[in-house]
Design an enzyme around this catalytic site. Sequence first.
Site, mmCIF file in Angstrom:
data_model
loop_
_atom_site.group_PDB
_atom_site.id
_atom_site.type_symbol
_atom_site.label_atom_id
_atom_site.label_comp_id
_atom_site.label_asym_id
_atom_site.label_seq_id
_atom_site.Cartn_x
_atom_site.Cartn_y
_atom_site.Cartn_z
ATOM 1 N N GLY A 87 0.788 -1.228 0.000
ATOM 2 C CA GLY A 87 0.000 0.000 0.000
ATOM 3 C C GLY A 87 0.819 1.275 0.000
ATOM 4 O O GLY A 87 0.342 2.327 0.426
ATOM 5 N N SER A 88 2.057 1.215 -0.504
ATOM 6 C CA SER A 88 2.876 2.446 -0.486
ATOM 7 C C SER A 88 2.264 3.511 -1.387
ATOM 8 O O SER A 88 2.297 4.700 -1.055
ATOM 9 C CB SER A 88 4.310 2.133 -0.913
ATOM 10 O OG SER A 88 4.401 1.893 -2.301
ATOM 11 N N ARG A 144 -5.669 -8.090 -8.617
ATOM 12 C CA ARG A 144 -6.803 -8.908 -9.057
ATOM 13 C C ARG A 144 -7.455 -8.225 -10.248
ATOM 14 O O ARG A 144 -7.546 -6.998 -10.262
ATOM 15 C CB ARG A 144 -7.797 -9.021 -7.884
ATOM 16 C CG ARG A 144 -8.872 -10.056 -8.048
ATOM 17 C CD ARG A 144 -9.582 -10.280 -6.716
ATOM 18 N NE ARG A 144 -8.685 -10.863 -5.692
ATOM 19 C CZ ARG A 144 -8.368 -12.155 -5.661
ATOM 20 N NH1 ARG A 144 -8.855 -12.970 -6.569
ATOM 21 N NH2 ARG A 144 -7.567 -12.611 -4.724
ATOM 22 N N ASN A 154 -5.740 2.975 -12.436
ATOM 23 C CA ASN A 154 -4.751 2.002 -11.949
ATOM 24 C C ASN A 154 -3.356 2.533 -12.226
ATOM 25 O O ASN A 154 -3.144 3.297 -13.172
ATOM 26 C CB ASN A 154 -4.939 0.659 -12.689
ATOM 27 C CG ASN A 154 -3.931 -0.401 -12.253
ATOM 28 O OD1 ASN A 154 -3.702 -0.595 -11.068
ATOM 29 N ND2 ASN A 154 -3.303 -1.058 -13.234
ATOM 30 N N HIS A 179 0.369 1.131 -13.161
ATOM 31 C CA HIS A 179 1.041 -0.088 -13.637
ATOM 32 C C HIS A 179 2.529 0.227 -13.773
ATOM 33 O O HIS A 179 2.889 1.268 -14.355
ATOM 34 C CB HIS A 179 0.441 -0.513 -14.986
ATOM 35 C CG HIS A 179 1.097 -1.704 -15.579
ATOM 36 N ND1 HIS A 179 0.869 -2.986 -15.138
ATOM 37 C CD2 HIS A 179 2.018 -1.806 -16.570
ATOM 38 C CE1 HIS A 179 1.608 -3.823 -15.846
ATOM 39 N NE2 HIS A 179 2.319 -3.131 -16.723
ATOM 40 N N GLU A 215 -12.006 -3.145 -19.643
ATOM 41 C CA GLU A 215 -12.185 -4.585 -19.454
ATOM 42 C C GLU A 215 -10.915 -5.381 -19.726
ATOM 43 O O GLU A 215 -10.650 -6.384 -19.104
ATOM 44 C CB GLU A 215 -13.339 -5.068 -20.327
ATOM 45 C CG GLU A 215 -14.651 -4.474 -19.831
ATOM 46 C CD GLU A 215 -15.804 -4.639 -20.813
ATOM 47 O OE1 GLU A 215 -16.664 -3.743 -20.862
ATOM 48 O OE2 GLU A 215 -15.820 -5.669 -21.526
HETATM 49 C C1 GRF Z 1 3.865 -1.095 -7.426
HETATM 50 O O1 GRF Z 1 4.960 -1.353 -8.263
HETATM 51 C C2 GRF Z 1 2.685 -0.770 -8.304
HETATM 52 O O2 GRF Z 1 3.049 -0.177 -9.523
HETATM 53 C C3 GRF Z 1 2.100 -2.100 -8.572
HETATM 54 O O3 GRF Z 1 2.176 -2.750 -7.313
HETATM 55 C C4 GRF Z 1 3.443 -2.395 -6.721
HETATM 56 C C5 GRF Z 1 3.309 -2.265 -5.235
HETATM 57 O O4 GRF Z 1 2.500 -1.176 -4.961
HETATM 58 N N1 GRF Z 1 0.764 -1.979 -9.074
HETATM 59 P P1 GRF Z 1 2.146 -0.705 -3.439
HETATM 60 O O5 GRF Z 1 3.448 -0.494 -2.709
HETATM 61 O O6 GRF Z 1 1.324 -1.827 -2.800
HETATM 62 O O7 GRF Z 1 1.396 0.571 -3.631
#
Ligand code: GRF
Length: 202
Positions: free
Chosen positions: A11-12, A90, A106, A108, A141
Site C-alpha cells: 500500500g505504499s 486482481r 490504476n 502499472h 475490461e
Molecule cells: C507497485 O509497483 C505498483 O506499480 C504495482 O504494485 C506495486 C506495489 O504497490 N501496481 P504498493 O506499494 O502496494 O502501492
Amino acid sequence: KRVAVFISGSGSNMVRLAEAAQADDFPAKIVAVIADKPDAKGLDKARAHGIPAYALARKDHDSKSAHEQAMLDVLADVRPDFICLAGFMRLLSADFIRAYEGRIINIHPSLLPLFPGLNTHQRAIDAGMRIAGCTVHFVTEGMDEGPIIGQAAVPVQPGDDAAALAARILTVEHRLYPAALRRLAAGDVRMENGQAVFAENA
Ligand code: GRF
C-alpha cells in the site's frame, strides 16, 4: 470528490495518495481502503491515516462474483466518485468495471503499452530497455490497456536487477499517482468513448 483505494499488499501508493489528499487544495478525499488480502500491510497504514479499511478476502467467498459483490456492497455505503487500484493484484470483471465506467484508475509499473501484465521490470531489463517507468490509466475490461492519464520514466542503469529498477520506479510512482488523481478529481481529465480527454488548459 470521494475516492476508494484498492490494495493487495504494502500500500505504499495508497499512503502517498492519502498524504496528498490531506492538502487543503486537493480535490479528493480518500474515504476507504479495500484489500483483497486480510494480511495486506496497507490496511494498518490506512487505519493509521484514519481511513476506514476493509479486508475482503477472496478466500472468504465461494466465487469471484460473490467476492466482487462484497466489494460492491462496501462501495454502496462508501459512495466513492472514483476508485484507485494501487498494487491491487486482481482483475475486475467487466460487470464491475461497467458499474464504475470511466471512474476506476490504476497504476502499472511499466511504460504502457509496453510490458502489460506481471514481472514488468525483469522484462524491461531482458529487452535491453534504457528507460523504464510507470503508467496511470483508466481501467477498462482488458488488462492494463485502458486510456493513459499520465506516465513517468526513469533510466535503466547498467547492472540493474529487477529489484533495483522496481525501487527506482516506485519513487516516481509515488509522485505520478497523486498528480494523476488530482487531475482526475479536478475534472481536468475524463474518459469519453474509451479515450482520455484532457481539459485544454489543464
Ligand atoms: C507497485 O509497483 C505498483 O506499480 C504495482 O504494485 C506495486 C506495489 O504497490 N501496481 P504498493 O506499494 O502496494 O502501492
